[in-house]
Design a protein around this motif. Sequence first.
Motif, PDB file in Angstrom:
ATOM      1  N   UNK A  21      38.537  49.005  32.542  1.00  0.00           N
ATOM      2  CA  UNK A  21      39.636  48.948  31.561  1.00  0.00           C
ATOM      3  C   UNK A  21      39.138  48.921  30.118  1.00  0.00           C
ATOM      4  N   UNK A  22      37.974  49.535  29.895  1.00  0.00           N
ATOM      5  CA  UNK A  22      37.400  49.585  28.553  1.00  0.00           C
ATOM      6  C   UNK A  22      36.271  48.617  28.312  1.00  0.00           C
ATOM      7  N   UNK A  23      36.001  47.719  29.265  1.00  0.00           N
ATOM      8  CA  UNK A  23      34.960  46.693  29.106  1.00  0.00           C
ATOM      9  C   UNK A  23      33.688  47.085  29.848  1.00  0.00           C
ATOM     10  N   UNK A  24      32.547  46.577  29.383  1.00  0.00           N
ATOM     11  CA  UNK A  24      31.267  46.836  30.027  1.00  0.00           C
ATOM     12  C   UNK A  24      30.971  45.797  31.098  1.00  0.00           C
ATOM     13  N   UNK A  25      30.585  46.263  32.293  1.00  0.00           N
ATOM     14  CA  UNK A  25      30.383  45.379  33.436  1.00  0.00           C
ATOM     15  C   UNK A  25      29.069  45.711  34.133  1.00  0.00           C
ATOM     16  N   UNK A  26      28.357  44.667  34.616  1.00  0.00           N
ATOM     17  CA  UNK A  26      27.091  44.880  35.320  1.00  0.00           C
ATOM     18  C   UNK A  26      26.678  43.587  36.007  1.00  0.00           C
ATOM     19  N   UNK A  27      25.896  43.703  37.083  1.00  0.00           N
ATOM     20  CA  UNK A  27      25.167  42.571  37.652  1.00  0.00           C
ATOM     21  C   UNK A  27      23.698  42.717  37.255  1.00  0.00           C
ATOM     22  N   UNK A  28      23.099  41.655  36.715  1.00  0.00           N
ATOM     23  CA  UNK A  28      21.671  41.662  36.377  1.00  0.00           C
ATOM     24  C   UNK A  28      21.052  40.368  36.900  1.00  0.00           C
ATOM     25  N   UNK A  29      19.994  40.540  37.684  1.00  0.00           N
ATOM     26  CA  UNK A  29      19.230  39.428  38.257  1.00  0.00           C
ATOM     27  C   UNK A  29      17.990  39.189  37.418  1.00  0.00           C
ATOM     28  N   UNK A  30      17.728  37.939  37.066  1.00  0.00           N
ATOM     29  CA  UNK A  30      16.535  37.582  36.284  1.00  0.00           C
ATOM     30  C   UNK A  30      15.495  36.925  37.181  1.00  0.00           C
TER      31      UNK A  30
END
Length: 285
Positions: A272-281
């Motif tokens: 819906x216009x937003x940036x999304x991600x899964x990031x593992x540290x």
Amino acid sequence: MGKIVAAAVVSHQPGIMLPSALRLELYGGKDTTLVAGFETMRAALDRVRPDTFIIFDTHWFTTLNHILAGAPHYKGLYTSEELPEFLSDVPYDYPGAPELAKAIAAAATARGQRVLNYDKPNIPLHYPTINLVHYLRRDEKILSIGTCQVAQCHNFLDMGGAIAEGIANTDCRVALLAAGGMSHSFEPLDTIMDHMKPDPALVVTAEARDMDHKVLECWERGDHAGVIALYPAYRAHNPEGFFAHYLMTVGALGGAGCKAVGRQMSAYENAAGTGQVHVWFDVAA
């Protein structure tokens, strides 16, 4: 002595809670990678064996204090006041982490920070917590922490430091789950339904997308000092929840001195216009 065994930035975008057929309909036939990404993340959690999740909840806004949901247990049905068509009567039933909440509150208070451990179970919950519990929890205890809307960057980093100290004063094995997105500006109502597909080209502006990629590149290098330095400029693109979920996480990992390398467990996507991600540290390294 307690230990942080895992840390991740985790998308909670509400579309993940729809049945797969409805997701495909909403997204024009191409599903989000976030759902499969939860399976990848759960496998990574299995390898480090946390007994407690701390969830930094970017929809739980507080005002006078950093607030911890420190009750012994939470049970009920959740319906989102924002998007009931996506989340309605979702059951939840999980143990809290009251001793960890007390230890963090004591550490934060000793550092002169404004903190409140709310230890009654009747506080409203929000879907960043509900969605992560749904996809990631097996038998872990859950401690949700709110987003203080009047806090600044240094307050979030300092709270992270208190969280690390509180964890060290227990015997918990903790996974820090920063439940929130990246740039977070929505499309207007007249056009929002044209921007539901996961295609990152649909993130609300090219400038927001470019800034998200700068943050991702810093994470990939383990350059958390670089992300903190970018923060004033990033605020112009409205990172979700003031980016408090990330800042408290990295504060608990050493702040600007943190070198934990980030590894994507999903594609970088639009919602819906937003940036999304899964990031593992990789906190073990």
